[in-house]
Design a protein around this motif. Structure first.
Motif, PDB file in Angstrom:
ATOM      1  N   TYR A 161       0.822  -1.217   0.000  1.00  0.00           N
ATOM      2  CA  TYR A 161       0.000   0.000   0.000  1.00  0.00           C
ATOM      3  C   TYR A 161       0.857   1.268   0.000  1.00  0.00           C
ATOM      4  O   TYR A 161       0.518   2.238  -0.674  1.00  0.00           O
ATOM      5  N   ILE A 162       1.949   1.256   0.719  1.00  0.00           N
ATOM      6  CA  ILE A 162       2.853   2.415   0.676  1.00  0.00           C
ATOM      7  C   ILE A 162       3.382   2.592  -0.755  1.00  0.00           C
ATOM      8  O   ILE A 162       3.440   3.707  -1.271  1.00  0.00           O
ATOM      9  N   ARG A 163       3.732   1.500  -1.391  1.00  0.00           N
ATOM     10  CA  ARG A 163       4.216   1.566  -2.766  1.00  0.00           C
ATOM     11  C   ARG A 163       3.137   2.121  -3.701  1.00  0.00           C
ATOM     12  O   ARG A 163       3.407   2.994  -4.534  1.00  0.00           O
ATOM     13  N   LEU A 164       1.891   1.662  -3.560  1.00  0.00           N
ATOM     14  CA  LEU A 164       0.800   2.183  -4.388  1.00  0.00           C
ATOM     15  C   LEU A 164       0.599   3.683  -4.167  1.00  0.00           C
ATOM     16  O   LEU A 164       0.312   4.424  -5.108  1.00  0.00           O
ATOM     17  N   ILE A 165       0.759   4.113  -2.926  1.00  0.00           N
ATOM     18  CA  ILE A 165       0.624   5.540  -2.635  1.00  0.00           C
ATOM     19  C   ILE A 165       1.736   6.322  -3.325  1.00  0.00           C
ATOM     20  O   ILE A 165       1.491   7.403  -3.876  1.00  0.00           O
TER      21      ILE A 165
ATOM     22  N   GLY B 240       0.154  11.891  -9.680  1.00  0.00           N
ATOM     23  CA  GLY B 240      -0.765  12.936  -9.257  1.00  0.00           C
ATOM     24  C   GLY B 240      -2.214  12.546  -9.400  1.00  0.00           C
ATOM     25  O   GLY B 240      -3.068  13.375  -9.694  1.00  0.00           O
ATOM     26  N   ASP B 241      -2.522  11.266  -9.178  1.00  0.00           N
ATOM     27  CA  ASP B 241      -3.874  10.764  -9.405  1.00  0.00           C
ATOM     28  C   ASP B 241      -4.112   9.519  -8.556  1.00  0.00           C
ATOM     29  O   ASP B 241      -3.173   8.787  -8.241  1.00  0.00           O
ATOM     30  N   ILE B 242      -5.378   9.262  -8.236  1.00  0.00           N
ATOM     31  CA  ILE B 242      -5.737   8.102  -7.422  1.00  0.00           C
ATOM     32  C   ILE B 242      -5.801   6.805  -8.211  1.00  0.00           C
ATOM     33  O   ILE B 242      -5.965   5.733  -7.636  1.00  0.00           O
ATOM     34  N   GLU B 243      -5.628   6.874  -9.510  1.00  0.00           N
ATOM     35  CA  GLU B 243      -5.798   5.694 -10.354  1.00  0.00           C
ATOM     36  C   GLU B 243      -5.017   4.460  -9.878  1.00  0.00           C
ATOM     37  O   GLU B 243      -5.585   3.365  -9.822  1.00  0.00           O
ATOM     38  N   PRO B 244      -3.735   4.579  -9.503  1.00  0.00           N
ATOM     39  CA  PRO B 244      -3.042   3.368  -9.034  1.00  0.00           C
ATOM     40  C   PRO B 244      -3.704   2.758  -7.790  1.00  0.00           C
ATOM     41  O   PRO B 244      -3.727   1.535  -7.643  1.00  0.00           O
TER      42      PRO B 244
ATOM     43  N   PRO C 261      -4.333  13.045   1.162  1.00  0.00           N
ATOM     44  CA  PRO C 261      -5.521  12.628   0.404  1.00  0.00           C
ATOM     45  C   PRO C 261      -5.426  11.222  -0.185  1.00  0.00           C
ATOM     46  O   PRO C 261      -6.446  10.541  -0.329  1.00  0.00           O
ATOM     47  N   TYR C 262      -4.219  10.777  -0.492  1.00  0.00           N
ATOM     48  CA  TYR C 262      -4.070   9.427  -1.038  1.00  0.00           C
ATOM     49  C   TYR C 262      -4.341   8.382   0.049  1.00  0.00           C
ATOM     50  O   TYR C 262      -5.007   7.372  -0.202  1.00  0.00           O
ATOM     51  N   PHE C 263      -3.834   8.620   1.242  1.00  0.00           N
ATOM     52  CA  PHE C 263      -4.161   7.732   2.361  1.00  0.00           C
ATOM     53  C   PHE C 263      -5.661   7.785   2.645  1.00  0.00           C
ATOM     54  O   PHE C 263      -6.284   6.748   2.878  1.00  0.00           O
ATOM     55  N   ASP C 264      -6.233   8.980   2.636  1.00  0.00           N
ATOM     56  CA  ASP C 264      -7.668   9.119   2.916  1.00  0.00           C
ATOM     57  C   ASP C 264      -8.505   8.348   1.906  1.00  0.00           C
ATOM     58  O   ASP C 264      -9.479   7.686   2.271  1.00  0.00           O
TER      59      ASP C 264
END
Length: 159
Positions: A85-89, A96-100, A148-151
């Motif tokens: 999950y850290i890697r995906l973040i 610059g996007d939530i897609e991953p 925001p990515y964690f959120d």
């Protein structure tokens, strides 16, 4: 989908050139690229510390969890997933996007953890702990970029 891909897809679908607003958004994206890469490098360089400190914080909050039973296999699986999950973040930060996160980190994750009989409330709390320790090591500006990515990930995992 990154701002670049999204802007081009929209313009192409409407058979037009990129408009000034889209071009400015793309310019801003490129100008922020060095900062996003720097933040991703910080997370990558500190992954081990984030995982260890996040796990310790989680186990204090949720001491009765499979990853805290002394079973090395459960602990290794938990740490592996947290690192994933850290890697995906970091991927999401770079583009610059939530897609991953959306494509790889959210879809099917609830079913997977439920099938493994891991309470989603524990997974969510673990992600909160990882978020806290990650944000503690960043400047306020960098933390505002990462949070925001964690959120998004936490919201997507909520039962």
């Amino acid at each position: 989908m990154s701002i670049i891909t999204r802007s081009i897809a929209n313009a192409d679908r409407e058979v037009r050139y990129l408009n000034l607003g889209e071009l400015n958004a793309i310019r801003n994206f490129y100008e922020g690229g060095k900062n996003r890469l720097r933040i991703a490098e910080i997370l990558t360089a500190n992954e081990e510390s984030i995982l260890e400190r996040g796990s310790q914080k989680f186990w204090k909050r949720c001491p009765d969890t499979p990853s805290n039973t002394g079973n090395a296999t459960f602990r290794a699986s938990c740490m592996r997933d947290q690192g994933w999950y850290i890697r995906l973040i970091t991927y999401a930060i770079v583009v610059g996007d939530i897609e991953p996160l959306e494509k790889t980190g959210i879809k099917g994750v609830k079913e997977m953890y439920e099938s493994l009989e891991i309470p989603l409330t524990n997974v969510v709390e673990c992600m909160r702990c990882l978020k806290e320790v990650t944000l503690e090591m960043l400047s306020l500006e960098d933390a505002a970029e990462v949070a925001p990515y964690f959120d998004y990930l936490i919201q997507g995992m909520m039962p």
